[in-house]
Motif scaffolding. Sequence first.
Motif, PDB file in Angstrom:
ATOM      1  N   GLU A  99       0.823  -1.205   0.000  1.00 57.51           N
ATOM      2  CA  GLU A  99       0.000   0.000   0.000  1.00 57.51           C
ATOM      3  C   GLU A  99       0.860   1.259   0.000  1.00 57.51           C
ATOM      4  O   GLU A  99       0.558   2.237  -0.697  1.00 57.51           O
ATOM      5  N   ASN A 108       1.995   2.021  -3.252  1.00 57.34           N
ATOM      6  CA  ASN A 108       0.873   2.177  -4.180  1.00 57.34           C
ATOM      7  C   ASN A 108       0.880   1.084  -5.250  1.00 57.34           C
ATOM      8  O   ASN A 108       0.471   1.299  -6.390  1.00 57.34           O
ATOM      9  N   GLY A 148     -11.544   3.038  -3.400  1.00 60.12           N
ATOM     10  CA  GLY A 148     -10.142   2.646  -3.278  1.00 60.12           C
ATOM     11  C   GLY A 148      -9.955   1.250  -3.836  1.00 60.12           C
ATOM     12  O   GLY A 148     -10.797   0.739  -4.567  1.00 60.12           O
ATOM     13  N   THR A 204      -8.705   3.855   0.925  1.00 60.08           N
ATOM     14  CA  THR A 204      -7.324   4.328   0.867  1.00 60.08           C
ATOM     15  C   THR A 204      -7.124   5.371  -0.224  1.00 60.08           C
ATOM     16  O   THR A 204      -7.992   5.597  -1.070  1.00 60.08           O
ATOM     17  N   GLY A 205      -5.939   6.007  -0.193  1.00 59.37           N
ATOM     18  CA  GLY A 205      -5.548   6.933  -1.245  1.00 59.37           C
ATOM     19  C   GLY A 205      -6.448   8.138  -1.329  1.00 59.37           C
ATOM     20  O   GLY A 205      -6.869   8.692  -0.310  1.00 59.37           O
ATOM     21  N   ASN A 206      -6.768   8.543  -2.546  1.00 58.28           N
ATOM     22  CA  ASN A 206      -7.588   9.733  -2.770  1.00 58.28           C
ATOM     23  C   ASN A 206      -9.035   9.389  -3.094  1.00 58.28           C
ATOM     24  O   ASN A 206      -9.726  10.173  -3.741  1.00 58.28           O
TER      25      ASN A 206
END
Length: 353
Positions: A210, A213, A262, A269-271
Amino acid sequence: MKCILPLVLVFLLFFQGCSSPSGTENERKSNTTANYLDYSGREDVLSGGARMIKISTPKGDFNVWTKRVGNNPTMRVLLLHGGPGGTHEAFECFDSYLPKAGIEYYYYDQLGSHYSDQPNDTSLWNIDRFVEEVEQVRKALDLDKDNFYLLGHSWGGILATEYALKYQDNLKGLIISNMMSSVPAYNKYAEEVLGPQMPKEVLSEIKALEVKNDFANPRYMELLMPHFYTQHALRMPLEEWPDPVNRMFNHMNNTIYVQMQGHSEFGITGNASLKNWDRSQDLANIKVPTLTIGGQHDTMDPKHMEWMATQFPEGRYLHCPNGSHMAFYDDQQTYFNGLISFIKDVDNPGKGN
């Protein structure tokens, strides 16, 4: 003989009188079943209940797929699937329970999902637009406050909550299935409770992927499937997962899923656009009877979902002790007994089943 005959006649008349109500009851049940299965006079009789509904969006008109099962003028349930980008297919087990309860229900693939139109414009994938889509579907299906129950599962629970906050005057009842009212709280639960249940080396490897990415790495899902999905999404060995669930995952629109949710169910997660969604302080504004459903082994915190029920003015909680995120498969009897009881009680208070 002269003395016995009148007694026999009295007995026979009494017996026939006692047996006639059960015959009437059987006829009533038969008529109810016949009416439930009678599609005559409905616009969708030719297609067995399936129809495409045109919806308007800021980017033009599109079609979404729906399918009606049964007839009941006072109990009609619209099913909002998970994902985002999933399909109605995961709900197909409802066929084993709602028809015999006489509840009319509607399968529905949201815009972008497999059976509906799939535009490529990513600006369409936002909560407000999905809420307006549900409202257009409601109108097309002629659902209203006298019959309209909205059931949202997972992402569908977010959508159902947002719909109720804007359009609850159209609702008879609301069901939020396996979804918390706060994504930050969901992420905290995944991080602090669910993650540590995995073997340390597995969690470390997941976290490392994670951080980099590296979600496209096959190893990511290789780790999550046996250590997370089969423990908290659907508690069955992968080879035993039901066909409707497998079809739903095979048909997932990953573009929508990743943009809003995500890359996995192990937190957002992330954006991802849903990352900060939180309606915990707004639940008291939903006045219609509301059922929240949680599983003991859920990806979502069952204590939070129980708490949610206390925030609604007419809230109730259904706990599935053997259930996970898809409790309608791995704790099926508990899930459907509780769901049907809620729908029928709202329809006819005090009567329940």
